[in-house]
Write a protein that holds these residues in place. Structure first.
Motif, PDB file in Angstrom:
ATOM      1  N   HIS A 190       0.830  -1.200   0.000  1.00 60.53           N
ATOM      2  CA  HIS A 190       0.000   0.000   0.000  1.00 60.53           C
ATOM      3  C   HIS A 190       0.868   1.254   0.000  1.00 60.53           C
ATOM      4  CE1 HIS A 190      -2.507   3.187   1.828  1.00 60.53           C
ATOM      5  NE2 HIS A 190      -3.488   2.607   1.165  1.00 60.53           N
ATOM      6  N   ARG A 191       1.956   1.232   0.738  1.00 58.91           N
ATOM      7  CA  ARG A 191       2.835   2.400   0.820  1.00 58.91           C
ATOM      8  C   ARG A 191       3.472   2.727  -0.525  1.00 58.91           C
ATOM      9  NH1 ARG A 191       7.994   3.257   0.882  1.00 58.91           N
ATOM     10  NH2 ARG A 191       8.545   1.057   1.070  1.00 58.91           N
ATOM     11  N   VAL A 192       3.941   1.698  -1.243  1.00 60.41           N
ATOM     12  CA  VAL A 192       4.682   1.963  -2.484  1.00 60.41           C
ATOM     13  C   VAL A 192       3.759   2.202  -3.676  1.00 60.41           C
ATOM     14  CG1 VAL A 192       6.628   0.604  -1.627  1.00 60.41           C
ATOM     15  CG2 VAL A 192       4.976  -0.463  -3.191  1.00 60.41           C
ATOM     16  N   LEU A 193       2.484   1.815  -3.579  1.00 60.68           N
ATOM     17  CA  LEU A 193       1.558   2.066  -4.678  1.00 60.68           C
ATOM     18  C   LEU A 193       1.108   3.522  -4.671  1.00 60.68           C
ATOM     19  CD1 LEU A 193      -0.770  -1.085  -4.696  1.00 60.68           C
ATOM     20  CD2 LEU A 193       0.905  -0.438  -6.427  1.00 60.68           C
ATOM     21  N   PHE A 201      -8.239  -4.735  -7.275  1.00 54.35           N
ATOM     22  CA  PHE A 201      -8.392  -3.781  -6.185  1.00 54.35           C
ATOM     23  C   PHE A 201      -7.797  -2.439  -6.610  1.00 54.35           C
ATOM     24  CE2 PHE A 201      -8.202  -7.969  -4.271  1.00 54.35           C
ATOM     25  CZ  PHE A 201      -9.227  -7.953  -3.330  1.00 54.35           C
ATOM     26  N   ARG A 202      -8.205  -1.396  -5.911  1.00 55.07           N
ATOM     27  CA  ARG A 202      -7.634  -0.066  -6.132  1.00 55.07           C
ATOM     28  C   ARG A 202      -7.116   0.463  -4.810  1.00 55.07           C
ATOM     29  NH1 ARG A 202     -11.683   2.143  -8.425  1.00 55.07           N
ATOM     30  NH2 ARG A 202     -10.956   1.859 -10.564  1.00 55.07           N
ATOM     31  N   ARG A 203      -5.930   1.042  -4.848  1.00 48.71           N
ATOM     32  CA  ARG A 203      -5.302   1.583  -3.654  1.00 48.71           C
ATOM     33  C   ARG A 203      -5.993   2.893  -3.273  1.00 48.71           C
ATOM     34  NH1 ARG A 203      -2.514   5.925  -0.976  1.00 48.71           N
ATOM     35  NH2 ARG A 203      -0.436   5.253  -0.325  1.00 48.71           N
ATOM     36  N   VAL A 204      -6.469   2.986  -2.040  1.00 50.43           N
ATOM     37  CA  VAL A 204      -7.168   4.181  -1.571  1.00 50.43           C
ATOM     38  C   VAL A 204      -6.421   4.772  -0.384  1.00 50.43           C
ATOM     39  CG1 VAL A 204      -9.403   3.390  -2.371  1.00 50.43           C
ATOM     40  CG2 VAL A 204      -8.683   2.821  -0.061  1.00 50.43           C
TER      41      VAL A 204
END
Length: 240
Positions: A172-175, A237-240
């Motif tokens: 999640h951090r790097v996306l 999925f999409r990073r939010v």
């Protein structure tokens, strides 16, 4: 997905490097002469050198702009034999694709495919994705792929799966915000755990079911699943 491998010893800890257990295979059958040649002749030039601790003992961030010339960067976690990674690199030449795979036989297969396809927008880390997470800048990855990961079918081993906080939080951090995270698996319980664990890590489910993405290429592990009567499942999925 690979056959359930034996455990490997933990990685050696240093003051700069966290102690981590690695579960899985690093080597398989004896490599062919051509595969050893790919590793000797091609791997170093394709590797993101900052991931190696002897070259980056302070764990400085990886310079993706220098690595890919300013192109958007996609990440494939565990590329297996490399079919999907090379296919995407050829289909999207304006994208840089960074792949990691600790199984050296798979790395050798990928390098052979890269030679035959002539793609140049790739970089290969022959190791644990957690080492990549250590040096990837925040929000630097535009899309990520997890195709047929090791299933770890025994309940006591489910914590070793990728879809756990140990991996999902740094992912999640790097996306980048809004980045897509794709998962393909033929294991129903892996689908269950993915749906349970990925959204709380900061992702929203966009789509899931039995229909693959339009730019998908069926991998060797998917073909094995189909031969053995298992049904592929695809999640976005999409990073939010």
């Amino acid at each position: 997905m690979t056959d359930t491998p034996p455990e490997s010893p933990a990685s050696e800890a240093t003051p700069e490097r966290p102690w981590r257990n690695f579960y899985g295979r690093r080597h398989g059958k004896t490599l062919r002469d051509s595969q050893r040649g790919y590793l000797d002749e091609d791997l170093r030039a394709l590797s993101p050198g900052a991931v190696e601790f002897d070259e980056n003992p302070e764990r400085r961030p990886l310079d993706l702009g220098k690595l890919f010339g300013g192109k958007p960067v996609w990440l494939e976690v565990g590329f297996g034999g490399g079919e999907h990674m090379v296919h995407m690199a050829a289909a999207y030449p304006d994208i840089g694709i960074l792949g990691c795979e600790p199984f050296i036989n798979g790395v050798a297969m990928l390098l052979g495919k890269i030679r035959r396809a002539g793609v140049e927008n790739v970089s290969v880390h022959p190791g644990d994705v957690r080492d990549l997470f250590d040096v990837l800048p925040d929000g630097s990855i535009a899309k990520a792929f997890l195709n047929y990961p090791d299933p770890w079918p025994k309940a006591r081993h489910h914590r070793r799966r990728f879809v756990t906080p140990e991996h999902l939080e740094p992912l999640h951090r790097v996306l980048a915000p809004g980045a897509e995270f794709r998962v393909a698996t033929d294991i129903p319980d892996y689908v269950r755990q993915t749906l349970e664990e990925v959204p709380p890590a900061g992702f929203e489910l966009v789509e899931e079911g039995g229909v693959a993405w339009g730019d998908w290429i069926s991998t060797r592990y998917e073909q094995k699943a189909l031969r053995e009567g298992r049904v592929p499942h695809y999640l976005t999925f999409r990073r939010v």
